[in-house]
Design a protein around this motif. Structure first.
Motif, PDB file in Angstrom:
ATOM      1  N   VAL A 138       4.904   7.525  44.993  1.00  0.00           N
ATOM      2  CA  VAL A 138       5.350   7.362  46.894  1.00  0.00           C
ATOM      3  C   VAL A 138       6.707   7.617  46.580  1.00  0.00           C
ATOM      4  N   LEU A 139       7.900   7.977  47.744  1.00  0.00           N
ATOM      5  CA  LEU A 139       8.897   8.301  47.463  1.00  0.00           C
ATOM      6  C   LEU A 139      10.004   7.243  48.765  1.00  0.00           C
ATOM      7  N   VAL A 140      10.612   6.424  48.353  1.00  0.00           N
ATOM      8  CA  VAL A 140      10.322   5.298  49.139  1.00  0.00           C
ATOM      9  C   VAL A 140      12.024   5.950  49.755  1.00  0.00           C
ATOM     10  N   VAL A 141      11.807   5.882  50.684  1.00  0.00           N
ATOM     11  CA  VAL A 141      13.670   5.837  51.363  1.00  0.00           C
ATOM     12  C   VAL A 141      14.500   5.251  51.907  1.00  0.00           C
ATOM     13  N   SER A 142      15.573   4.940  51.566  1.00  0.00           N
ATOM     14  CA  SER A 142      16.697   3.586  52.327  1.00  0.00           C
ATOM     15  C   SER A 142      18.076   4.276  52.585  1.00  0.00           C
ATOM     16  N   SER A 143      17.989   5.097  52.896  1.00  0.00           N
ATOM     17  CA  SER A 143      19.448   5.429  53.474  1.00  0.00           C
ATOM     18  C   SER A 143      19.131   6.469  54.993  1.00  0.00           C
TER      19      SER A 143
ATOM     20  N   MET B 182      14.010   6.583  45.647  1.00  0.00           N
ATOM     21  CA  MET B 182      13.072   6.594  44.159  1.00  0.00           C
ATOM     22  C   MET B 182      11.630   5.931  44.581  1.00  0.00           C
ATOM     23  N   VAL B 183      10.677   6.420  43.502  1.00  0.00           N
ATOM     24  CA  VAL B 183      10.077   7.115  43.567  1.00  0.00           C
ATOM     25  C   VAL B 183       9.383   5.372  43.100  1.00  0.00           C
ATOM     26  N   LEU B 184       8.574   4.929  43.845  1.00  0.00           N
ATOM     27  CA  LEU B 184       7.451   4.180  43.176  1.00  0.00           C
ATOM     28  C   LEU B 184       5.525   4.287  43.014  1.00  0.00           C
ATOM     29  N   HIS B 185       4.713   4.111  42.133  1.00  0.00           N
ATOM     30  CA  HIS B 185       3.644   4.652  42.109  1.00  0.00           C
ATOM     31  C   HIS B 185       2.591   3.312  42.520  1.00  0.00           C
ATOM     32  N   PHE B 186       2.192   3.536  43.948  1.00  0.00           N
ATOM     33  CA  PHE B 186       0.831   2.153  44.209  1.00  0.00           C
ATOM     34  C   PHE B 186      -0.705   2.955  43.559  1.00  0.00           C
TER      35      PHE B 186
ATOM     36  N   VAL C 264       5.546   8.956  51.415  1.00  0.00           N
ATOM     37  CA  VAL C 264       6.970   8.867  52.052  1.00  0.00           C
ATOM     38  C   VAL C 264       6.737   7.578  52.674  1.00  0.00           C
ATOM     39  N   LEU C 265       7.575   6.586  52.321  1.00  0.00           N
ATOM     40  CA  LEU C 265       8.058   5.509  53.449  1.00  0.00           C
ATOM     41  C   LEU C 265       9.274   5.912  53.641  1.00  0.00           C
ATOM     42  N   VAL C 266       9.575   5.556  54.673  1.00  0.00           N
ATOM     43  CA  VAL C 266      11.533   5.685  55.205  1.00  0.00           C
ATOM     44  C   VAL C 266      11.155   3.764  55.797  1.00  0.00           C
ATOM     45  N   ASN C 267      12.728   3.525  55.315  1.00  0.00           N
ATOM     46  CA  ASN C 267      11.986   2.003  55.175  1.00  0.00           C
ATOM     47  C   ASN C 267      13.389   1.716  56.340  1.00  0.00           C
TER      48      ASN C 267
END
Length: 479
Positions: free
Chosen positions: A74-79, A65-69, A370-373
């Motif tokens: 910001v692409l958030v990677v969760s898998s 998903m893409v968030l905006h700071f 990019v943020l990898v969770n």
């Protein structure tokens, strides 16, 4: 009439331009994104624990998903699958780091290994760091340091052993990690007031990175250390290709003094690299230690099984050596399981996309951060059975490891920008945990049960326990 005509023309042009941009946007296949506010974007949705909140958002919007700071996408990677595409399939495209003001202030203009831009400078400092401190061969050469400092820790615990005496395991884990890192990086242990200054600074470093105004915290201790090494006269007399026991500062100063035309190592780089080794080598490693001991105290059956393994391997000897660790399969499973649930950096160090690219069918634009969770991936029910349960046994029949090849478990990241200090950190963690459970039996203060142990987190760069880990140690009596 003239002004009215001009107004109509401008209005028509505006309508055409808006329609054109709207159509262009519709052809751009961007990942799902929650509604954002003007100016703030999605910053208001992060909360005090961003890794928790981002996991919740990902459950609604998907693993990409893409968030905006503010205005920054910001692409958030969760898998695991999405992380594999970012850190393996398109690793080179996502190998840059975003420029951040706090990094510029705290990390000497982002000249450190973790936050420097991808390019020749980064390649040079990474090569120096791995060759002279973090390679398997160099880590093995520091064996005596780890064994000596672990033995010192055990002796300190033994001196404090008495009924109901509460040991602060958080402080002790921080101290032993700091002492090992000091000796291999700076050449000696810093005790007393000096040691407290170092430990306090590096343990609070994550909080400083997140602060609005932090002042000039960093330069004073590093400047003193570098000047001390320079006065001792070794800064130009170290053979950087030899296997001697020169500390890391000696090596860096030697490289700086003998600089060649193609070398980018200068005094600023020296300071930044020393700082990196402490942030990565102390804060995150000690965080791993305290969470492992927390889970063991919370799950007495796991503690007892681990003690049985360690004590069986060691036999009648008084302490664990590094030769013993290879036989301790359950120890390795316990460490993996704790890192799955408690990665020291739940959100891996941010990356930046260097060019337009498609990830899992979505269009990602150049400049996207990019943020990898890693925290969310470690708790993903599509990857893990009973993901919220602490079950080290899951790793006894699994080849999954945290070295960056299995994207279900990436506490140290993966790809070019994965943490090069995995071997360094693992060696400390295995040695300390094995000796703690071998030499002592452990319980919670006041006879509390594991269910009573508070597992709340703090905020910051690395996620620690909210409250110090207090425990009662009883020396193990061998038959």
């Amino acid at each position: 009439m003239f002004f009215f005509t001009v107004f109509l023309v401008c209005l028509s042009l505006a309508f055409i331009i808006i329609k054109w941009y709207s159509n262009a946007a519709n052809t751009h296949n961007s990942p799902p994104s929650p509604t954002r506010l003007p100016l703030l974007g999605n910053l208001h949705q992060l909360g005090s624990f961003p890794h928790h909140r981002l996991q919740t958002l990902a459950q609604n919007y998907g693993p990409l998903m893409v968030l905006h700071f503010g205005k920054v996408p910001v692409l958030v990677v969760s898998s695991a699958d999405a992380a594999r595409e970012v850190m393996k399939t398109h690793d080179l495209v996502f190998s840059d780091r975003p420029k951040r003001k706090m990094n510029e202030v705290l990390l000497y203009g982002s000249n450190d290994l973790a936050s420097s831009k991808y390019g020749e400078y980064w390649r040079q400092i990474r090569s120096v760091s791995v060759l002279h401190l973090l390679s398997t061969k160099r880590v093995q050469s520091f064996r005596s340091v780890r064994e000596e400092e672990t033995a010192r820790m055990m002796e300190n615990i033994r001196e404090c052993c008495c009924d109901s005496f509460h040991l602060n395991l958080t402080d002790m884990c921080a101290a032993v990690t700091n002492d090992v890192t000091c000796r291999v990086t700076l050449g000696r242990r810093y005790c007393g007031e000096e040691g407290r200054k170092f430990q306090k600074m590096f343990l609070e470093f994550g909080e400083c990175l997140g602060a609005v105004s932090i002042g000039d915290y960093v330069p004073w201790p590093l400047d003193e250390v570098i000047e001390e090494h320079a006065r001792n006269g070794r800064d130009g007399g170290v053979d950087v290709d030899s296997e001697d026991q020169s500390d890391f500062v000696d090596v860096l100063l030697s490289i700086e003094k003998n600089n060649t035309s193609d070398s980018l190592i200068n005094r600023t780089a020296v300071k930044a690299l020393i700082l990196d080794m402490f942030v990565a080598g102390t804060d995150t490693t000690f965080t791993a230690l305290e969470w492992i001991m927390s889970e063991l105290l919370k799950h007495s059956s796991v503690m007892h099984r681990l003690q049985d393994e360690v004590r069986s391997v060691v036999g009648n000897r008084t302490h664990v050596t590094e030769d013993d660790l290879g036989e301790m399969k359950y120890l390795k499973a316990v460490i993996k399981e704790s890192l799955r649930l408690h990665p020291p950096l739940p959100l891996l160090v941010p990356r930046k996309c260097m060019e337009d690219v498609k990830v899992k069918g979505y269009d990602i634009g150049a400049g996207t951060q990019v943020l990898v969770n890693a925290w969310a991936i470690g708790r993903d029910p599509s990857c893990w059975d009973q993901p919220l349960e602490f079950k080290p046994e899951r790793f006894l029949s699994s080849s999954i490891d945290f070295k960056g090849h299995d994207f279900e478990l990436i506490p140290f990241g993966a790809g070019r920008r994965g943490c090069p200090g995995v071997t360094f950190a693992t060696a400390i963690v295995e040695m300390v945990i094995a000796n703690l459970v071998h030499q002592f039996d452990w319980s919670l203060p006041g006879g509390a049960s594991g269910e009573d142990l508070d597992m709340s987190e703090t905020t910051g760069l690395a996620v620690h326990r909210k409250s110090p880990l207090l425990a009662v140690a009883t020396a193990y009596q061998r038959n």
